[in-house]
Design an enzyme around this catalytic site. Structure first.
Site, PDB file in Angstrom:
ATOM      1  N   HIS A  79      -7.492  -6.991  22.034  1.00 59.41           N
ATOM      2  CA  HIS A  79      -7.963  -6.360  21.169  1.00 59.41           C
ATOM      3  C   HIS A  79      -8.407  -4.742  21.310  1.00 59.41           C
ATOM      4  O   HIS A  79      -8.933  -4.548  22.593  1.00 59.41           O
ATOM      5  CB  HIS A  79      -9.340  -7.019  20.282  1.00 59.41           C
ATOM      6  CG  HIS A  79      -9.547  -6.313  19.007  1.00 59.41           C
ATOM      7  ND1 HIS A  79     -10.280  -5.190  18.805  1.00 59.41           N
ATOM      8  CD2 HIS A  79      -9.028  -6.899  17.687  1.00 59.41           C
ATOM      9  CE1 HIS A  79     -10.383  -4.899  17.600  1.00 59.41           C
ATOM     10  NE2 HIS A  79      -9.694  -5.992  16.809  1.00 59.41           N
TER      11      HIS A  79
ATOM     12  N   GLU B  27      -1.697  -3.764  15.558  1.00 58.67           N
ATOM     13  CA  GLU B  27      -2.635  -3.070  15.083  1.00 58.67           C
ATOM     14  C   GLU B  27      -2.846  -1.666  15.442  1.00 58.67           C
ATOM     15  O   GLU B  27      -3.421  -1.363  16.636  1.00 58.67           O
ATOM     16  CB  GLU B  27      -4.005  -3.691  15.330  1.00 58.67           C
ATOM     17  CG  GLU B  27      -4.005  -5.201  14.918  1.00 58.67           C
ATOM     18  CD  GLU B  27      -5.352  -5.762  15.170  1.00 58.67           C
ATOM     19  OE1 GLU B  27      -6.129  -6.093  13.965  1.00 58.67           O
ATOM     20  OE2 GLU B  27      -6.314  -5.702  16.143  1.00 58.67           O
TER      21      GLU B  27
END
Ligand code: PGA
Length: 261
Positions: free
Chosen positions: A94, A166
């Site tokens: 992430h 993302e």
């Protein structure tokens, strides 16, 4: 068409009690799901207690992070081997891990491999920063992060994992990526997977979109060709908003299924 995969990443929010209450409410609000697989990524502390609770509700759990070695003298860490059987998914790479905790490509590929070794589906997050986007480096970043993240696994294993696109500039900012840009990025991701691991892997791998997804824009992203689901941060903290996304996904895809799309 497979089920859409919708993951709630709660980050460092919600206590164990709040998380448990959330699951209870979500079950009531979401109802029976036919077209959506719902995954919750709570604080590490809540994984074990929620494990029993979610089994009744047919939700799955994801770890937000884990260490890549299976055991040993690594104070404060939790391994994929310890999470085995507790979670189905594990988020890896992430942007907050990459940027705040300085995770490198080498750590990320070891984590992807550790997840696979321990029967956990890795959700590999990739995406460019605002600066990289301004410098027109989006494709290079995607390619580098895919090559770096997937180096330790086989093409059969790649077909079973999840990749989340993302854009970093869109995470938690309310800045939306345009559907055209997302479609282009997702296509490019599959193309790179095909170059590296072959056509079967590129068709099988699930690709999600994440970055300021909310109940109003979720369907737009879900309808983008090649997008298999969503990774949601901020909006997933509100159980009503998250349930709304799930319900919209269900209605959208039950209508498509009826039309034979
Ligand atoms: P956001 O976060 O939905 O708050 O933008 C997405 C993520 O961090 O995965």
């Amino acid at each position: 068409m497979g089920k859409k995969l919708i993951i709630a990443n709660w980050k460092m929010n919600l206590t164990v009690n709040e998380a448990s209450l959330y699951v209870h409410k979500l079950d009531k609000l979401a109802g029976k799901l036919k077209h959506t697989e719902v995954v919750l990524a709570p604080t590490m502390l809540a994984l074990q207690p929620l494990n029993m609770q979610v089994q009744h509700h047919h939700f799955n759990l994801a770890a937000q992070n884990f260490y890549w070695r299976d055991r040993g003298a690594y104070t404060g860490e939790v391994s994929a081997a310890q999470l085995r059987g507790v979670v189905r998914y594990g988020i890896v790479g992430h942007s907050e891990r990459r940027h705040i905790f300085a995770e490198r490509s080498k750590d990320i590929r070891s984590k992807v491999q550790a997840a696979v070794r321990n029967n956990i589906v890795p959700v590999l997050c990739i995406g460019e920063t605002a600066q990289e986007r301004a410098d027109k480096e989006t494709s290079d970043v995607i390619r580098d992060q895919l090559v770096g993240g997937l180096a330790n696994i086989t093409s059969v294993e790649v077909g079973q994992i999840v990749i989340a696109y993302e854009p970093v500039w869109s995470i938690g900012t309310g800045k939306f990526a345009s559907p055209r840009d997302v479609e282009r990025a997702v296509k490019y991701i599959r193309l790179q997977v095909e170059h590296l691991f072959g056509k079967v892997a590129s068709e099988k791998v699930r690709v999600l979109y994440g970055g300021s997804v909310n109940p109003d824009n979720a369907v737009t992203y879900l309808r983008i060709p090649g997008v298999d689901g969503l990774l949601i941060g901020e909006s997933s903290l509100d159980v009503y908003a998250f349930a709304n996304v799930i319900k919209k996904c269900e209605t959208t895809f039950s209508t498509s299924a009826k039309k034979g799309k």
